[in-house]
Write an enzyme that holds these catalytic residues in place. Structure first.
Site, PDB file in Angstrom:
ATOM      1  CG  PHE A 130      73.531 125.146  12.741  1.00  0.00           C
ATOM      2  CD1 PHE A 130      74.756 125.626  12.301  1.00  0.00           C
ATOM      3  CD2 PHE A 130      72.923 124.120  12.020  1.00  0.00           C
ATOM      4  CE1 PHE A 130      75.362 125.114  11.154  1.00  0.00           C
ATOM      5  CE2 PHE A 130      73.517 123.601  10.876  1.00  0.00           C
ATOM      6  CZ  PHE A 130      74.737 124.099  10.443  1.00  0.00           C
ATOM      7  CD  GLU A 134      65.977 128.836   3.331  1.00  0.00           C
ATOM      8  OE1 GLU A 134      65.287 128.742   2.288  1.00  0.00           O
ATOM      9  OE2 GLU A 134      66.923 129.621   3.477  1.00  0.00           O
ATOM     10  CD  GLN A 284      67.521  79.277  25.235  1.00  0.00           C
ATOM     11  OE1 GLN A 284      66.993  79.090  24.145  1.00  0.00           O
ATOM     12  NE2 GLN A 284      68.461  78.478  25.699  1.00  0.00           N
ATOM     13  CD  GLU A 369      73.489 118.149  14.327  1.00  0.00           C
ATOM     14  OE1 GLU A 369      74.638 117.783  14.074  1.00  0.00           O
ATOM     15  OE2 GLU A 369      73.113 118.513  15.461  1.00  0.00           O
TER      16      GLU A 369
HETATM   17  N1  COS Z   1      83.298 119.551   4.016  1.00  0.00           N
HETATM   18  C1  COS Z   1      83.818 120.496   3.184  1.00  0.00           C
HETATM   19  N2  COS Z   1      83.288 120.749   1.947  1.00  0.00           N
HETATM   20  C2  COS Z   1      82.205 120.026   1.571  1.00  0.00           C
HETATM   21  C3  COS Z   1      81.625 119.033   2.382  1.00  0.00           C
HETATM   22  C4  COS Z   1      82.224 118.798   3.651  1.00  0.00           C
HETATM   23  N3  COS Z   1      81.737 117.879   4.461  1.00  0.00           N
HETATM   24  N4  COS Z   1      80.584 118.482   1.724  1.00  0.00           N
HETATM   25  C5  COS Z   1      80.500 119.099   0.545  1.00  0.00           C
HETATM   26  N5  COS Z   1      81.489 120.030   0.441  1.00  0.00           N
HETATM   27  C6  COS Z   1      81.776 120.902  -0.691  1.00  0.00           C
HETATM   28  C7  COS Z   1      81.984 120.076  -1.960  1.00  0.00           C
HETATM   29  O1  COS Z   1      83.320 119.649  -2.055  1.00  0.00           O
HETATM   30  C8  COS Z   1      81.624 121.061  -3.040  1.00  0.00           C
HETATM   31  O2  COS Z   1      82.725 121.942  -3.212  1.00  0.00           O
HETATM   32  P1  COS Z   1      83.079 122.634  -4.646  1.00  0.00           P
HETATM   33  O3  COS Z   1      81.999 123.639  -4.859  1.00  0.00           O
HETATM   34  O4  COS Z   1      84.399 123.280  -4.408  1.00  0.00           O
HETATM   35  O5  COS Z   1      83.085 121.537  -5.659  1.00  0.00           O
HETATM   36  C9  COS Z   1      80.484 121.855  -2.398  1.00  0.00           C
HETATM   37  O6  COS Z   1      80.642 121.731  -0.981  1.00  0.00           O
HETATM   38  C10 COS Z   1      79.117 121.350  -2.806  1.00  0.00           C
HETATM   39  O7  COS Z   1      79.026 119.985  -2.437  1.00  0.00           O
HETATM   40  P2  COS Z   1      77.960 118.976  -3.071  1.00  0.00           P
HETATM   41  O8  COS Z   1      77.954 119.138  -4.572  1.00  0.00           O
HETATM   42  O9  COS Z   1      78.198 117.625  -2.514  1.00  0.00           O
HETATM   43  O10 COS Z   1      76.594 119.602  -2.515  1.00  0.00           O
HETATM   44  P3  COS Z   1      75.125 119.065  -2.541  1.00  0.00           P
HETATM   45  O11 COS Z   1      74.219 120.217  -2.695  1.00  0.00           O
HETATM   46  O12 COS Z   1      74.973 117.957  -3.531  1.00  0.00           O
HETATM   47  O13 COS Z   1      74.968 118.518  -1.021  1.00  0.00           O
HETATM   48  C11 COS Z   1      74.325 116.949   0.732  1.00  0.00           C
HETATM   49  C12 COS Z   1      74.632 117.277  -0.742  1.00  0.00           C
HETATM   50  C13 COS Z   1      73.111 116.041   0.721  1.00  0.00           C
HETATM   51  C14 COS Z   1      75.531 116.190   1.267  1.00  0.00           C
HETATM   52  C15 COS Z   1      74.093 118.177   1.646  1.00  0.00           C
HETATM   53  O14 COS Z   1      73.104 118.999   1.110  1.00  0.00           O
HETATM   54  C16 COS Z   1      73.678 117.769   3.048  1.00  0.00           C
HETATM   55  O15 COS Z   1      74.496 117.386   3.884  1.00  0.00           O
HETATM   56  N6  COS Z   1      72.361 117.843   3.356  1.00  0.00           N
HETATM   57  C17 COS Z   1      71.828 117.568   4.683  1.00  0.00           C
HETATM   58  C18 COS Z   1      71.803 118.817   5.442  1.00  0.00           C
HETATM   59  C19 COS Z   1      71.427 118.654   6.858  1.00  0.00           C
HETATM   60  O16 COS Z   1      72.113 117.993   7.607  1.00  0.00           O
HETATM   61  N7  COS Z   1      70.317 119.294   7.210  1.00  0.00           N
HETATM   62  C20 COS Z   1      69.892 119.348   8.561  1.00  0.00           C
HETATM   63  C21 COS Z   1      70.097 120.737   9.068  1.00  0.00           C
HETATM   64  S1  COS Z   1      70.852 120.876  10.591  1.00  0.00           S
HETATM   65  S2  COS Z   1      69.501 120.332  11.851  1.00  0.00           S
END
Ligand code: COS
Length: 387
Positions: A130, A134, A284, A369
């Site tokens: 996956f 970046e 304890q 994650e």
């Molecule tokens: N399922 C489906 N759709 C989702 C979703 C989910 N779990 N989470 C967000 N979305 C959708 C939102 O509804 C929004 O949709 P619209 O464009 O239709 O309005 C869109 O995606 C953007 O969402 P949001 O505005 O919340 O995005 P952000 O850029 O603010 O994201 C977080 C915020 C922090 C939640 C996200 O960037 C995140 O999870 N970051 C961590 C990433 C991670 O785990 N990194 C490790 C890599 S894997 S080792």
């Protein structure tokens, strides 16, 4: 002997209970006393092949493409990760990455892509990865700069990905790149890129405190057929988030497996270790530690299996529940393991001791994650939205 009483909880049905018993027996016989040796890449390749032959990787893909259940069963994923992590962290890693690395294909891939990749993932014949993070876009996924420029029936990828588990040993990568339909998270698409695609190279290998295959990837004019795109263009961010919604609960389960192992080790230590004319367990202070450890484990298990059950049984979006489970299970496992190290005294920090290994292994789970801080953001957002 680990506490298995949680398997009587109403979250589970017969298939999950059978999986827990069968995989526990398999892991005890096949991976419990693994010699890590010097070549962790070779070991992980071997573990994927063994897990595939054992039939366990079928839990990572849907039944139509060689999987065990019609749609990926979150409770089975969690049971599998908890069980493997309790026996051997690398076996859990090898299992988990097959699921996370192919999850975007299961969720958004065309029939052709599903047919081409998923059965081989389930048999352990193709290693998945996956590729989301970046150098300047880890927690803030929407800030990614790797680009995918459309040229006729192809896309051309340029940029760098990092912290890619299975980087260097994967046969294919699910890569997220900016296609520019809109700014930020709304302008990202997902692609499957074969590891031997011209223009894709492993830029650097990254060494960890608990070694596993991890690398940075470089894309330089890497041409990918448009048919390799996963879902609609511009929808890649959602595909990534949907994938993480499934696998974050399983990270919680892995943390739970590590914590259970630490408690098992600590209990046998407490009962055997003599000091001041009694055993460690008679003090304890030790009993207080054991009470905290056991309660932390049950709390984490309840949150983890609630998230998994909700997704399986109600098909509900479990963003908030998965984030809660990941945060609580990984943070509390760190404390449980630290306590276990303390109960072993000097032995607990001797390289190769089970609790020393756990101490190194748990740390990354609070980061990857979605770091704990990101989980807090997600929980708060979802809670505010719901009121
Ligand atoms: N399922 C489906 N759709 C989702 C979703 C989910 N779990 N989470 C967000 N979305 C959708 C939102 O509804 C929004 O949709 P619209 O464009 O239709 O309005 C869109 O995606 C953007 O969402 P949001 O505005 O919340 O995005 P952000 O850029 O603010 O994201 C977080 C915020 C922090 C939640 C996200 O960037 C995140 O999870 N970051 C961590 C990433 C991670 O785990 N990194 C490790 C890599 S894997 S080792």
């Amino acid at each position: 002997m680990s506490d298995k009483s949680y398997l009587d909880w109403p979250f589970f049905d017969a298939p999950q209970r059978a999986l827990a018993a069968d995989l526990d027996a398999w892991a005890a016989a096949n991976v419990a006393h693994l010699d890590h040796g010097a070549d962790v890449d070779a070991l992980c390749r071997d573990l994927v092949a063994r897990l595939g032959r054992g039939g366990w990787l079928r839990h990572c893909v849907p039944a139509a493409h060689g999987g065990a259940a019609e749609r990926i069963d979150s409770r089975s994923l969690c049971i599998a990760r908890e069980t493997l992590a309790r026996h051997e962290g690398l076996a859990d890693f090898a299992f988990a990455m097959q699921g996370l690395g192919s999850g975007a294909i299961s969720i958004a891939g065309s029939e052709e892509l599903k047919r081409r990749y998923l059965p081989r993932v389930a048999r352990g014949e193709a290693i998945a990865a996956f590729a989301l993070s970046e150098p300047d876009a880890g927690s803030d996924v929407g800030a990614m700069t790797t680009s995918a420029r459309r040229e006729g029936e192809h896309y051309v990828l340029d940029g760098e990905k990092t912290w890619i588990s299975n980087g260097g040993i994967a046969d294919f990568y699910c890569v997220f790149a900016r296609t520019g339909e809109a700014a930020g998270s709304r302008g990202i698409s997902a692609f499957v890129v074969d590891a031997d695609a011209p223009g894709l190279e492993v830029a650097a290998r990254i060494e960890l405190i608990a070694p596993h295959p991890l690398a940075s990837l470089r894309f330089s004019g890497c041409r990918v057929s448009a048919a390799q795109r996963l879902g609609e263009s511009g929808q890649g961010f959602k595909v990534a988030m949907q994938t993480l919604d499934i696998f974050r609960a399983s990270v919680a389960a892995a943390a739970l497996g590590f914590a259970r192992r630490a408690l098992d080790e600590a209990l046998s230590r407490a009962k055997q270790r003599k000091m001041f004319g009694q055993t460690l367990a008679d003090f304890q202070l030790t009993q207080a530690a054991i009470a905290d450890m056991a309660t932390a484990i049950d709390s984490a298990a309840l949150l983890t299996y609630r998230a998994a059950w909700l997704r399986d049984m109600q098909g509900a979006r479990t963003t908030r529940e998965a984030a809660m489970a990941k945060m609580v299970a990984t943070e509390s496992a760190q404390q449980v393991i630290d306590r276990a190290v303390q109960m072993f005294g000097g032995l607990g920090v001797v390289r190769g001791h089970p609790v020393e290994k756990l101490y190194r292994e748990i740390r990354a789970l609070r980061i990857y994650e979605g770091a704990t801080e990101v989980q807090k953001l997600i929980i708060a957002r979802e809670t505010l939205k719901a009121t």
